[in-house]
Structures are given as C-alpha cells and as structure tokens.
Design a protein around this motif. Structure first.
Motif, PDB file in Angstrom:
ATOM      1  N   VAL A 174       0.813  -1.352  -0.203  1.00  0.00           N
ATOM      2  CA  VAL A 174      -0.071   0.036  -0.001  1.00  0.00           C
ATOM      3  C   VAL A 174       0.826   1.355   0.093  1.00  0.00           C
ATOM      4  CG1 VAL A 174      -1.832  -1.215   1.194  1.00  0.00           C
ATOM      5  CG2 VAL A 174      -0.206   0.057   2.285  1.00  0.00           C
ATOM      6  N   PRO A 175       0.158   2.393  -0.329  1.00  0.00           N
ATOM      7  CA  PRO A 175       1.301   3.687  -0.359  1.00  0.00           C
ATOM      8  C   PRO A 175       1.645   3.872   0.885  1.00  0.00           C
ATOM      9  CG  PRO A 175      -1.169   3.992  -1.598  1.00  0.00           C
ATOM     10  CD  PRO A 175      -0.914   2.765  -0.909  1.00  0.00           C
ATOM     11  N   LYS A 176       2.819   4.493   1.000  1.00  0.00           N
ATOM     12  CA  LYS A 176       3.459   5.055   2.369  1.00  0.00           C
ATOM     13  C   LYS A 176       2.310   5.767   3.264  1.00  0.00           C
ATOM     14  CE  LYS A 176       6.948   4.996   5.259  1.00  0.00           C
ATOM     15  NZ  LYS A 176       7.596   3.709   5.853  1.00  0.00           N
ATOM     16  N   GLY A 177       2.353   5.207   4.546  1.00  0.00           N
ATOM     17  CA  GLY A 177       1.214   5.786   5.370  1.00  0.00           C
ATOM     18  C   GLY A 177      -0.047   5.979   5.140  1.00  0.00           C
ATOM     19  N   PHE A 178      -0.469   4.812   4.364  1.00  0.00           N
ATOM     20  CA  PHE A 178      -1.770   4.640   4.078  1.00  0.00           C
ATOM     21  C   PHE A 178      -2.506   4.448   5.252  1.00  0.00           C
ATOM     22  CE2 PHE A 178      -5.159   1.515   2.765  1.00  0.00           C
ATOM     23  CZ  PHE A 178      -5.705   2.127   1.967  1.00  0.00           C
ATOM     24  N   ALA A 179      -3.759   5.304   5.247  1.00  0.00           N
ATOM     25  CA  ALA A 179      -4.646   5.303   6.401  1.00  0.00           C
ATOM     26  C   ALA A 179      -5.910   4.541   6.261  1.00  0.00           C
ATOM     27  CB  ALA A 179      -5.085   6.669   6.872  1.00  0.00           C
ATOM     28  N   GLY A 180      -6.041   3.771   5.146  1.00  0.00           N
ATOM     29  CA  GLY A 180      -7.314   3.083   5.047  1.00  0.00           C
ATOM     30  C   GLY A 180      -7.344   1.621   5.613  1.00  0.00           C
ATOM     31  N   PRO A 181      -8.191   1.015   5.524  1.00  0.00           N
ATOM     32  CA  PRO A 181      -8.307  -0.454   6.291  1.00  0.00           C
ATOM     33  C   PRO A 181      -7.390  -1.426   5.689  1.00  0.00           C
ATOM     34  CG  PRO A 181     -10.402  -0.231   4.587  1.00  0.00           C
ATOM     35  CD  PRO A 181      -9.426   1.255   4.560  1.00  0.00           C
ATOM     36  N   THR A 182      -6.531  -2.260   6.421  1.00  0.00           N
ATOM     37  CA  THR A 182      -5.696  -3.325   6.001  1.00  0.00           C
ATOM     38  C   THR A 182      -5.935  -4.433   6.830  1.00  0.00           C
ATOM     39  OG1 THR A 182      -3.852  -2.334   7.617  1.00  0.00           O
ATOM     40  CG2 THR A 182      -3.975  -1.501   5.434  1.00  0.00           C
ATOM     41  N   GLY A 183      -7.173  -4.684   7.236  1.00  0.00           N
ATOM     42  CA  GLY A 183      -7.134  -5.728   8.262  1.00  0.00           C
ATOM     43  C   GLY A 183      -7.640  -6.965   7.481  1.00  0.00           C
ATOM     44  N   SER A 184      -8.209  -6.864   6.261  1.00  0.00           N
ATOM     45  CA  SER A 184      -8.583  -7.897   5.031  1.00  0.00           C
ATOM     46  C   SER A 184      -8.357  -7.313   3.655  1.00  0.00           C
ATOM     47  CB  SER A 184      -9.959  -8.439   5.406  1.00  0.00           C
ATOM     48  OG  SER A 184     -10.914  -7.600   4.853  1.00  0.00           O
ATOM     49  N   LEU A 185      -8.193  -8.374   2.771  1.00  0.00           N
ATOM     50  CA  LEU A 185      -8.076  -7.677   1.569  1.00  0.00           C
ATOM     51  C   LEU A 185      -9.458  -7.383   0.961  1.00  0.00           C
ATOM     52  CD1 LEU A 185      -5.879 -10.362  -0.152  1.00  0.00           C
ATOM     53  CD2 LEU A 185      -5.053  -8.081   0.445  1.00  0.00           C
ATOM     54  N   ARG A 186     -10.459  -8.028   1.445  1.00  0.00           N
ATOM     55  CA  ARG A 186     -11.914  -7.540   1.006  1.00  0.00           C
ATOM     56  C   ARG A 186     -12.373  -6.018   1.487  1.00  0.00           C
ATOM     57  NH1 ARG A 186     -13.922 -11.853   2.326  1.00  0.00           N
ATOM     58  NH2 ARG A 186     -14.450 -12.901   0.405  1.00  0.00           N
ATOM     59  N   THR A 187     -11.884  -5.899   2.665  1.00  0.00           N
ATOM     60  CA  THR A 187     -12.090  -4.434   3.062  1.00  0.00           C
ATOM     61  C   THR A 187     -11.125  -3.349   2.264  1.00  0.00           C
ATOM     62  OG1 THR A 187     -10.621  -4.519   4.841  1.00  0.00           O
ATOM     63  CG2 THR A 187     -13.002  -5.101   5.317  1.00  0.00           C
ATOM     64  N   LEU A 188     -10.028  -3.659   2.129  1.00  0.00           N
ATOM     65  CA  LEU A 188      -9.108  -3.031   1.335  1.00  0.00           C
ATOM     66  C   LEU A 188      -9.444  -2.742   0.001  1.00  0.00           C
ATOM     67  CD1 LEU A 188      -6.177  -1.719   1.403  1.00  0.00           C
ATOM     68  CD2 LEU A 188      -5.132  -3.622   0.683  1.00  0.00           C
ATOM     69  N   ALA A 189     -10.095  -3.750  -0.670  1.00  0.00           N
ATOM     70  CA  ALA A 189     -10.648  -3.717  -2.089  1.00  0.00           C
ATOM     71  C   ALA A 189     -11.782  -2.786  -2.329  1.00  0.00           C
ATOM     72  CB  ALA A 189     -10.930  -5.260  -2.671  1.00  0.00           C
ATOM     73  N   GLY A 190     -12.410  -2.437  -0.875  1.00  0.00           N
ATOM     74  CA  GLY A 190     -13.401  -1.592  -1.041  1.00  0.00           C
ATOM     75  C   GLY A 190     -13.005  -0.337  -0.907  1.00  0.00           C
ATOM     76  N   ALA A 191     -11.884  -0.079  -0.409  1.00  0.00           N
ATOM     77  CA  ALA A 191     -11.314   1.337   0.026  1.00  0.00           C
ATOM     78  C   ALA A 191     -10.252   1.663  -0.983  1.00  0.00           C
ATOM     79  CB  ALA A 191     -10.580   1.163   1.454  1.00  0.00           C
ATOM     80  N   GLY A 192      -9.736   1.122  -2.101  1.00  0.00           N
ATOM     81  CA  GLY A 192      -9.013   1.510  -2.929  1.00  0.00           C
ATOM     82  C   GLY A 192      -8.744   0.675  -4.110  1.00  0.00           C
ATOM     83  N   ASP A 193      -8.343   1.263  -5.199  1.00  0.00           N
ATOM     84  CA  ASP A 193      -8.148   0.250  -6.234  1.00  0.00           C
ATOM     85  C   ASP A 193      -7.056  -0.489  -6.262  1.00  0.00           C
ATOM     86  OD1 ASP A 193     -10.289   1.476  -8.094  1.00  0.00           O
ATOM     87  OD2 ASP A 193      -9.073   3.305  -8.408  1.00  0.00           O
ATOM     88  N   PHE A 194      -7.349  -1.850  -6.675  1.00  0.00           N
ATOM     89  CA  PHE A 194      -6.296  -3.078  -6.880  1.00  0.00           C
ATOM     90  C   PHE A 194      -5.638  -2.891  -8.230  1.00  0.00           C
ATOM     91  CE2 PHE A 194      -5.648  -7.674  -7.813  1.00  0.00           C
ATOM     92  CZ  PHE A 194      -4.454  -7.618  -7.156  1.00  0.00           C
ATOM     93  N   ILE A 195      -4.387  -2.747  -8.195  1.00  0.00           N
ATOM     94  CA  ILE A 195      -3.301  -2.457  -9.214  1.00  0.00           C
ATOM     95  C   ILE A 195      -2.947  -4.086  -9.861  1.00  0.00           C
ATOM     96  CG2 ILE A 195      -1.646  -1.347 -10.440  1.00  0.00           C
ATOM     97  CD1 ILE A 195      -1.863   0.694  -8.292  1.00  0.00           C
ATOM     98  N   ARG A 196      -3.572  -4.372 -10.738  1.00  0.00           N
ATOM     99  CA  ARG A 196      -3.348  -5.935 -11.216  1.00  0.00           C
ATOM    100  C   ARG A 196      -2.130  -6.005 -12.024  1.00  0.00           C
ATOM    101  NH1 ARG A 196      -9.051  -6.303 -10.499  1.00  0.00           N
ATOM    102  NH2 ARG A 196      -9.645  -8.259  -9.895  1.00  0.00           N
ATOM    103  N   TYR A 197      -1.394  -7.162 -11.982  1.00  0.00           N
ATOM    104  CA  TYR A 197      -0.606  -7.873 -13.090  1.00  0.00           C
ATOM    105  C   TYR A 197      -1.519  -8.313 -14.428  1.00  0.00           C
ATOM    106  CZ  TYR A 197       3.632  -7.720 -10.026  1.00  0.00           C
ATOM    107  OH  TYR A 197       4.662  -7.640  -9.316  1.00  0.00           O
ATOM    108  N   SER A 198      -1.005  -7.950 -15.388  1.00  0.00           N
ATOM    109  CA  SER A 198      -2.179  -8.424 -16.247  1.00  0.00           C
ATOM    110  C   SER A 198      -2.309  -9.959 -16.492  1.00  0.00           C
ATOM    111  CB  SER A 198      -1.478  -7.976 -17.807  1.00  0.00           C
ATOM    112  OG  SER A 198      -0.314  -8.513 -18.241  1.00  0.00           O
ATOM    113  N   HIS A 199      -3.492 -10.308 -17.061  1.00  0.00           N
ATOM    114  CA  HIS A 199      -3.744 -11.682 -17.205  1.00  0.00           C
ATOM    115  C   HIS A 199      -2.902 -12.479 -17.991  1.00  0.00           C
ATOM    116  CE1 HIS A 199      -7.406 -11.361 -14.691  1.00  0.00           C
ATOM    117  NE2 HIS A 199      -7.882 -10.360 -15.621  1.00  0.00           N
ATOM    118  N   GLY A 200      -2.194 -11.930 -18.581  1.00  0.00           N
ATOM    119  CA  GLY A 200      -1.194 -12.539 -19.689  1.00  0.00           C
ATOM    120  C   GLY A 200       0.029 -12.928 -18.919  1.00  0.00           C
ATOM    121  N   THR A 201       0.346 -12.632 -17.734  1.00  0.00           N
ATOM    122  CA  THR A 201       1.564 -12.875 -16.983  1.00  0.00           C
ATOM    123  C   THR A 201       1.193 -14.273 -16.037  1.00  0.00           C
ATOM    124  OG1 THR A 201       0.940 -11.404 -15.053  1.00  0.00           O
ATOM    125  CG2 THR A 201       2.293 -10.616 -17.051  1.00  0.00           C
TER     126      THR A 201
END
Length: 322
Positions: A174-201
C-alpha cells in the motif's frame, strides 16, 4: 533428400579392426561381435562403395589399392569421431560452448550483475533474455533456450529437470502511510483500487486464482505488465497491489517508499524454479542453481533482513521439502 553417405561409423570401425587385427575372427574378438557379423558388415561396406577393400584370396586378407586409400581416410574419420565422443562424455567437467538462459525480470533486475558473473564462470559462450514467464516456457520447449528460471515450472512436462531456487511469500503493498483499512483484502478492495498484473503474465494469473480461492473479486480497473510500473503507481498513491519481495527489490522499493504487510487472509507464495532439458547439460543446471542461491543469500537476503526481518524469515531457499 536422400543421404549421399554410403557407410556409417560402425562399419568403418569394423573394417579398421579387420585390418589392424589381421582377420575377421580377431576383429570380432576385439569388438565383442561374431565373425559372421564382421563378414556381413565388410560385405555391406564393399557393396555400398562398389569397390573391393580386401583381397580374400590371401591369408590373412590383404588390402587392395582402393582398400589402402579407404583405410587411411577411415582411420582419420574414426579418430575425429572418438575425439567428439570423448569431449562430450566429459561434458560435466568442461565449460559448455554455449548456453542460452531466460529468466524472470525480478531476478535479472535485482541481482543481474552477480547472476551474469556466475553464468560466465560456467559457459564460454552464453546469452540471457528476460520477459514474461509463459514465453520462457514456450522457448524452452521449442529449444530456443536451454535453461529458464521462472515462476512457471512447466509442470505438464515431467521429463524436464527442475530445481527450486527460492520460495517467497506474496505481500500486500500500500502507499506509504496509508490510512485505509488493512485488516483484510476484502475491506481494502472496497477502499482503494487494486493494481493488477495483467492476465497474460504467470504472476497475474496466480494472483487472480488465489483471490478467487479467497472469494475476493476487486473491480477490474488497472492492469499492468511489470512490477516496476505497478509499484510506481502504488508509490504514487493510486492504489494497492499484491506482489513479492523480489519484485519490491527489483523496483527499488525496499527503501521505505511504500508499506508492505502480511496478507491477512493467509499464506500465498510463488516459487522461482530453474528448468532445463533432462541431463543434456550435465551438471550445469545443478551448479547454476547453487550459484544463484548463493547470490541471493549474499546480495538479497541481507537487505531484506535489515528492512523486514519478518519477511526474510519467510523465504525458503533451495529444493522443495514442503
């Protein structure tokens, strides 16, 4: 196109043995074959060349003029063939003339200089390419490269040689000093954009499969092909990602520019494996595997240990025992 060679090396070896041993019976004893096999081989050789090599009316048989010329050339061919056989039977003790290697970007970028040093010690002529892992597997199977070091172990080909170099856990970044929820990926996904590796990799498909296993489906918004681009966006505060310590090291982000944390949902890892064609390269795959592990132990793990001891302790080096 039909072959223009009317004999093989075995028939030359039998013919030379007849001349040198003084007869067909003695030649058979020397070579461990029957006198009948010797006679048939000589007859076949003469028939294919359309000349008489030995005058059988004499005892022992004597070389004809054509036979004498052919014997001189045959011995040179046999000497050359024996030298080739000798050289390649000793391949484990020799530096290979050429070896072609493909490997993941994270290794090439993070410890590339040291890795090249060990390759140079093992091969007189070498080439090294990087790129996406699925292309490495294709290159290995089509023999465009001799060795790959990849997160794709080409599991559907059991005949291949494999040696795991490193197992490393994925981490949440996550970004340095991120203040959002990090207790689970599900809550994190609702608070910020997930930056994916492309499906071709390979790494991208691995991450998506694991997210599906956990029942997490972040919106499909950002897909990038390489770790540097993905982690640069995280650093800029665009969103968050899942990646590995080597990918962080590759992007230079073990220097406190982002925050990386254990994944709350549980353990998730990737293996980087050296894969090659069977025993064709002698002991080179084993030697390179050990060399690369030593490079990682001396160049990479101390930095990780200093920056994140909890993460360094989760690294596993060498062949799988788990």
């Amino acid at each position: 196109m039909a072959s223009q060679i009317s004999f093989d090396l075995k028939s030359l070896e039998i013919f030379a043995a007849i001349v040198e041993a003084g007869g067909m019976t003695a030649a058979g004893q020397r070579l461990g074959i029957t006198q009948s096999s010797v006679s048939q081989s000589l007859a076949g050789l003469e028939q294919s060349l359309h000349i008489q090599l030995l005058d059988r009316s004499q005892r022992p048989p004597m070389l004809t003029p054509w036979g004498r010329q052919f014997y001189q050339r045959a011995t040179k061919l046999l000497d050359a063939a024996r030298q080739v056989s000798h050289d390649f039977r000793r391949q484990e003790a020799l530096t290979l003339k050429q070896v072609r290697i493909a490997l993941v970007d994270s290794l090439a970028t993070s410890v590339g200089r040291e890795l090249l040093d060990v390759v140079k010690q093992r091969s007189a002529n070498w080439s090294l390419v990087t790129g996406q892992s699925h292309r490495h597997a294709e290159a290995l199977l089509s023999r465009k490269v001799d060795i790959i070091i990849s997160d794709d172990a080409v599991a559907n080909h059991p005949e291949l040689y494999r040696h795991r170099i490193i197992r490393e856990p994925f981490v949440m970044v996550v970004p340095k000093g991120f203040a959002g929820p990090t207790g689970s990926l599900r809550t994190l996904a609702g608070a910020g954009d997930f930056i994916r590796y492309s499906h071709g990799t390979v790494i991208g498909r691995s991450v998506e499969q694991q997210l599906q296993h956990w029942g997490i489906t972040p919106p499909l918004r950002l897909q990038l092909d390489n770790s540097y681009a993905i982690l640069s966006m995280v650093k800029a505060g665009v969103g968050w990602t899942l990646t590995t310590p080597l990918c962080l090291f590759q992007a230079g982000l073990l220097s406190d520019e982002v925050d990386f944390l254990p994944i709350p949902e549980g353990e998730f890892h990737r293996d980087l494996t050296l894969v090659a064609h069977g025993q064709e390269l002698g002991t080179l795959p084993d030697q390179l595997s050990e060399d690369i592990k030593q490079v990682l132990l001396s160049r990479y793990l101390p930095i990780l240990q200093q920056r994140a001891p909890w993460l360094a302790n989760a690294i596993r080096m060498g062949k799988a025992t788990d």
